[in-house]
Design an enzyme around this catalytic site. Structure first.
Site, PDB file in Angstrom:
ATOM      1  N   ARG A   1      -3.751   0.635  10.876  1.00  0.00           N
ATOM      2  CA  ARG A   1      -4.374  -0.043  12.000  1.00  0.00           C
ATOM      3  C   ARG A   1      -4.519   0.888  13.187  1.00  0.00           C
ATOM      4  O   ARG A   1      -3.646   1.725  13.455  1.00  0.00           O
ATOM      5  CB  ARG A   1      -3.521  -1.241  12.457  1.00  0.00           C
ATOM      6  CG  ARG A   1      -3.811  -2.499  11.670  1.00  0.00           C
ATOM      7  CD  ARG A   1      -5.245  -2.977  11.939  1.00  0.00           C
ATOM      8  NE  ARG A   1      -5.632  -4.094  11.105  1.00  0.00           N
ATOM      9  CZ  ARG A   1      -6.240  -4.004   9.911  1.00  0.00           C
ATOM     10  NH1 ARG A   1      -6.494  -2.805   9.379  1.00  0.00           N
ATOM     11  NH2 ARG A   1      -6.607  -5.074   9.253  1.00  0.00           N
TER      12      ARG A   1
ATOM     13  N   ASP B   1      -8.857   6.302   9.533  1.00  0.00           N
ATOM     14  CA  ASP B   1      -9.830   5.303   9.074  1.00  0.00           C
ATOM     15  C   ASP B   1      -9.930   4.157  10.074  1.00  0.00           C
ATOM     16  O   ASP B   1     -10.865   3.370  10.018  1.00  0.00           O
ATOM     17  CB  ASP B   1      -9.364   4.753   7.709  1.00  0.00           C
ATOM     18  CG  ASP B   1     -10.368   3.758   7.118  1.00  0.00           C
ATOM     19  OD1 ASP B   1     -11.576   4.080   7.121  1.00  0.00           O
ATOM     20  OD2 ASP B   1      -9.943   2.692   6.631  1.00  0.00           O
TER      21      ASP B   1
ATOM     22  N   HIS C   1     -13.421   2.687   9.032  1.00  0.00           N
ATOM     23  CA  HIS C   1     -12.634   1.566   8.485  1.00  0.00           C
ATOM     24  C   HIS C   1     -13.109   1.224   7.065  1.00  0.00           C
ATOM     25  O   HIS C   1     -13.556   0.098   6.792  1.00  0.00           O
ATOM     26  CB  HIS C   1     -12.722   0.341   9.402  1.00  0.00           C
ATOM     27  CG  HIS C   1     -11.547  -0.592   9.252  1.00  0.00           C
ATOM     28  ND1 HIS C   1     -10.988  -1.271  10.290  1.00  0.00           N
ATOM     29  CD2 HIS C   1     -10.812  -0.956   8.159  1.00  0.00           C
ATOM     30  CE1 HIS C   1      -9.987  -2.027   9.867  1.00  0.00           C
ATOM     31  NE2 HIS C   1      -9.861  -1.831   8.553  1.00  0.00           N
ATOM     32  N   LEU C   2     -12.969   2.209   6.200  1.00  0.00           N
ATOM     33  CA  LEU C   2     -13.463   2.063   4.819  1.00  0.00           C
ATOM     34  C   LEU C   2     -12.364   1.784   3.806  1.00  0.00           C
ATOM     35  O   LEU C   2     -12.630   1.748   2.611  1.00  0.00           O
ATOM     36  CB  LEU C   2     -14.194   3.352   4.389  1.00  0.00           C
ATOM     37  CG  LEU C   2     -15.484   3.706   5.107  1.00  0.00           C
ATOM     38  CD1 LEU C   2     -16.095   4.980   4.517  1.00  0.00           C
ATOM     39  CD2 LEU C   2     -16.486   2.556   4.983  1.00  0.00           C
ATOM     40  N   GLY C   3     -11.133   1.633   4.293  1.00  0.00           N
ATOM     41  CA  GLY C   3      -9.992   1.508   3.375  1.00  0.00           C
ATOM     42  C   GLY C   3     -10.203   0.482   2.270  1.00  0.00           C
ATOM     43  O   GLY C   3      -9.825   0.705   1.122  1.00  0.00           O
TER      44      GLY C   3
ATOM     45  N   ILE D   1       0.841  -1.202   0.000  1.00  0.00           N
ATOM     46  CA  ILE D   1       0.000   0.000   0.000  1.00  0.00           C
ATOM     47  C   ILE D   1       0.877   1.255   0.000  1.00  0.00           C
ATOM     48  O   ILE D   1       0.667   2.187  -0.787  1.00  0.00           O
ATOM     49  CB  ILE D   1      -0.974  -0.014   1.214  1.00  0.00           C
ATOM     50  CG1 ILE D   1      -1.910  -1.225   1.085  1.00  0.00           C
ATOM     51  CG2 ILE D   1      -1.768   1.287   1.289  1.00  0.00           C
ATOM     52  CD1 ILE D   1      -2.761  -1.499   2.311  1.00  0.00           C
TER      53      ILE D   1
ATOM     54  N   GLU E   1     -12.986  -0.374  17.651  1.00  0.00           N
ATOM     55  CA  GLU E   1     -13.946  -0.171  16.555  1.00  0.00           C
ATOM     56  C   GLU E   1     -15.216  -0.949  16.861  1.00  0.00           C
ATOM     57  O   GLU E   1     -15.101  -2.117  17.262  1.00  0.00           O
ATOM     58  CB  GLU E   1     -13.342  -0.617  15.218  1.00  0.00           C
ATOM     59  CG  GLU E   1     -12.153   0.237  14.813  1.00  0.00           C
ATOM     60  CD  GLU E   1     -11.487  -0.190  13.502  1.00  0.00           C
ATOM     61  OE1 GLU E   1     -12.050  -1.054  12.797  1.00  0.00           O
ATOM     62  OE2 GLU E   1     -10.410   0.349  13.198  1.00  0.00           O
TER      63      GLU E   1
ATOM     64  N   CYS F   1      -4.506   4.926   7.731  1.00  0.00           N
ATOM     65  CA  CYS F   1      -5.448   3.959   7.134  1.00  0.00           C
ATOM     66  C   CYS F   1      -4.868   2.562   7.310  1.00  0.00           C
ATOM     67  O   CYS F   1      -5.151   1.666   6.507  1.00  0.00           O
ATOM     68  CB  CYS F   1      -5.670   4.262   5.650  1.00  0.00           C
ATOM     69  SG  CYS F   1      -6.550   5.787   5.375  1.00  0.00           S
TER      70      CYS F   1
ATOM     71  N   ASP G   1      11.154   2.397   6.556  1.00  0.00           N
ATOM     72  CA  ASP G   1      10.778   0.978   6.553  1.00  0.00           C
ATOM     73  C   ASP G   1      12.068   0.176   6.687  1.00  0.00           C
ATOM     74  O   ASP G   1      12.845   0.053   5.745  1.00  0.00           O
ATOM     75  CB  ASP G   1      10.052   0.610   5.240  1.00  0.00           C
ATOM     76  CG  ASP G   1       9.451  -0.803   5.291  1.00  0.00           C
ATOM     77  OD1 ASP G   1      10.062  -1.689   5.918  1.00  0.00           O
ATOM     78  OD2 ASP G   1       8.384  -0.999   4.700  1.00  0.00           O
TER      79      ASP G   1
END
Ligand SMILES: NC(=O)C1=CN([C@@H]2O[C@H](COP(=O)(O)OP(=O)(O)OC[C@H]3O[C@@H](n4cnc5c(N)ncnc54)[C@H](O)[C@@H]3O)[C@@H](O)[C@H]2O)C=CC1
Ligand SMILES: O=C(O)CCC(=O)C(=O)O
Length: 570
Positions: free
Chosen positions: A274, A298, A322-324, A194, A303, A272, A213
């Site tokens: 966690r 998100d 949480h619409l990712g 992503i 939740e 978006c 990263d």
């Protein structure tokens, strides 16, 4: 018990996890036929529970091979109550698959997460129980990346609040003065699937890219137009920060009061990935007090979100539920991806995206399949020869095998080793953990110079009753050959009932064993002696048509010259 029709037999025996029943593949015109479980003499169709809303495309695939029950929004107690009926569970992020649910799943073979994150599944508990957990690593990548970009632009231009203002009848153009992303610095935390897509699009929008990263190479980052930096520098220099990392003990609360204090007062944070990667109370406080510019979120620690200081930040916060992954395309992708894997596992085939089977990726499986059978057979044999408690298993990859990924072979050898003790309860998922829990030390060695066969495997088990070894290789058409036992050279195929003796090579001994077996009505199918020197120590390998009756081993060891005798049942 495992039963199969036609060519699926080997596959089923090899890959079907925890087969309390047996899977039978029937041909009935559709691509795969129907899967049935044979338990307590009843032929029943496999059952799949879908406990979150899943696109119909996946349900259609599963319906070809199983009974599919879609029951969403069930409370935990109800899930625990009905779980014993099901062979597979398919979920999105809504269902929390706890240890209790997993333990209730006495028949459960696979949990399929239609999405990326498996943090709503107790994976260690599933592994412990030999249940495969699969996900869809790529099905919603684009959806999640586009959502993060949409959130960044929404936040920088206050679109949700401007929309709410207009739909409330206002025409307020002063309150919604935004900022551009062009030439701003975007800090990407997590440059995986992503994060990489976000980088590609953000670069096209003219943003400068920093990335953190620790598991990505400089080359890969450069390819994406990102400068790899440490987290501290990213926090200090970014105008926008977007998170694309899993929630792990290392990433939990990565953004907290201390790290927020390092950031620019105008920085906008997008999450978006966690919930729990950001300390929400600290974030809300930083936004409310103007220490940072705002956030678009998100995902949340809890939740649904419920009451939270994040709800009271006005246009500086954009929140979505949480619409990712919520695009038509992504939902079809993940549903098909996971349904196909559930179908395959129910049919005894391997899953392509199992998160808890070490190294068993489809390519590896295809190449190694005959060697996996070899490793499992040798593991089973050496375990039975050693008997008692095994302290260590030394696995030597020889010849061509010295250069392959050894993980699947080790798992297969351990599965074979533990089979006599655990029977169907051990499989590719839990073999490693079961061995570890039994304190079995696994030592892997390689020797490319051993070239008696193209590739061979040598397993040595050290145990409370002694040390034993077997070596094996494959003949041209994938036939397994045992090529040495306790270092004595032989050349025999493994068979269901075998007898091994360690003895002194002396006249008459073979005849005595033959007569003794005959007196117990045991028929010998083949016999071979392996020795290093004439009249020295030797090993005798007999294939028997019948299992050895009780008590005969003791009789065999009384024969003069026999040092020890062992049976192996495969
Ligand atoms: N909001 C939503 O609906 C969705 C959320 N997600 C979440 O997005 C996240 C990323 O997903 P993908 O890109 O598919 O995963 P990925 O596995 O391709 O990438 C994750 C990256 O994070 C890096 N990483 C791991 N630990 C790190 C650390 N401590 N610091 C910095 N980097 C670290 C890894 O090296 C890897 O490159 C996951 O948490 C996933 O659950 C995914 C899809 C939809
Ligand atoms: O199932 C969903 O909608 C959530 C997707 C997600 O968070 C993931 O794939 O990690």
């Amino acid at each position: 018990m495992t039963a199969a029709v036609g060519d699926s037999q080997t596959i089923l025996q090899t890959f079907l996890p925890t087969p309390q029943g047996a899977a039978i593949k029937f041909s009935c015109g559709s691509k795969f036929g129907v899967v049935f479980s044979l338990s307590t003499h009843l032929l029943t169709m496999s059952k799949v529970l879908v406990s979150d809303p899943i696109d119909q495309a996946g349900i259609d695939i599963l319906s070809q091979v199983a009974q599919v029950d879609v029951k969403t929004g069930l409370p935990q107690e109800e899930l625990i109550r009905i779980m014993p009926d099901y062979d597979a569970l398919m979920i999105r992020s809504g269902t929390q698959v706890t240890k209790e649910i997993i333990e209730a799943g006495k028949q459960l073979k696979i949990i399929g997460r239609a999405g990326v994150g498996v943090d709503n599944v107790d994976v260690p508990a599933a592994t412990r129980q030999g249940i495969v957990v699969v996900n869809s690593p790529e099905g919603n990548t684009i959806a999640a990346a586009e959502h993060a970009l949409a959130m960044m632009l929404s936040l920088s231009r206050y679109i949700p609040d401007a929309n709410a203002s207009v739909t409330s009848g206002n025409w307020d153009r002063k309150s919604f003065m935004g900022v551009e992303v062009y030439k701003k610095t975007l800090g990407i935390v997590g440059l995986g699937k992503i994060g990489s897509h976000v980088a590609t699009v953000a670069r096209a929008m003219g943003m400068k890219l920093l990335a953190y990263d620790p598991f990505i190479s400089n080359d890969r980052a450069e390819q994406l137009g990102c400068r790899l930096v440490d987290l501290d520098l990213l926090f200090r220099e970014a105008d926008f920060i977007t998170l694309h990392i899993p929630k792990t003990p290392e990433t939990a609360n990565m953004i907290n009061a201390e790290t927020l204090a390092k950031m620019k007062p105008t920085v906008r944070i997008i999450n978006c990935a966690r919930g729990g990667i950001i300390d929400e109370a600290a974030l809300a406080e930083a936004i409310a007090s103007g220490k940072i510019g705002g956030a678009a979120l998100d995902v949340f620690s809890k939740e649904p979100l419920g009451e939270s200081p994040l709800l009271h930040l006005g246009k500086a916060a954009v929140l979505t539920p949480h619409l990712g992954a919520s695009t038509a395309e992504a939902q079809v992708n993940v549903s098909i991806d996971v349904a196909e894997q559930i179908r395959d596992v129910l049919l005894g085939l391997p899953a392509r995206s199992a998160v808890n089977i070490p190294g068993l990726y489809p390519d590896a499986i295809e190449k190694l399949r005959p060697y996996l059978r070899l490793a499992e057979t040798l593991g089973n044999m050496v375990g039975q020869l050693a008997g008692g408690r095994i302290e260590s298993l030394n696995i030597r990859m020889e010849g061509d095998l010295a250069s392959v990924d050894s993980k699947p072979l080790v798992v297969a050898a351990l599965k074979g080793l533990l089979y006599p003790a655990l029977r169907e309860r051990v499989n590719y998922v839990n073999a490693g953990i079961e061995a570890k829990e039994r304190g079995i030390r696994v030592i892997e060695t390689r020797d490319a110079a051993i070239r008696d066969y193209a590739g061979s495997l040598h397993l040595e088990a050290k145990g409370s009753l002694g040390d034993h070894s077997v070596t094996g290789a494959l003949l041209g058409n994938d036939e397994i050959r045992i090529t040495a036992v306790n270092e004595f050279p032989v050349n025999v195929p493994p068979t269901q009932n075998m007898l091994f003796t360690l003895h002194r090579d002396m006249p008459g001994i073979i005849g005595k064993i033959g007569s003794l077996l005959g007196s117990f009505n045991v028929n010998i199918a083949s016999m071979q002696v392996g020795r290093k020197i004439v009249r020295g120590d030797a090993v005798m390998v007999l294939s028997l048509d019948d299992p050895l009756p009780e008590g005969i081993l003791a009789e065999i060891t009384k024969v003069q010259g026999i040092r020890d005798a062992y049976t192996v049942t495969l």
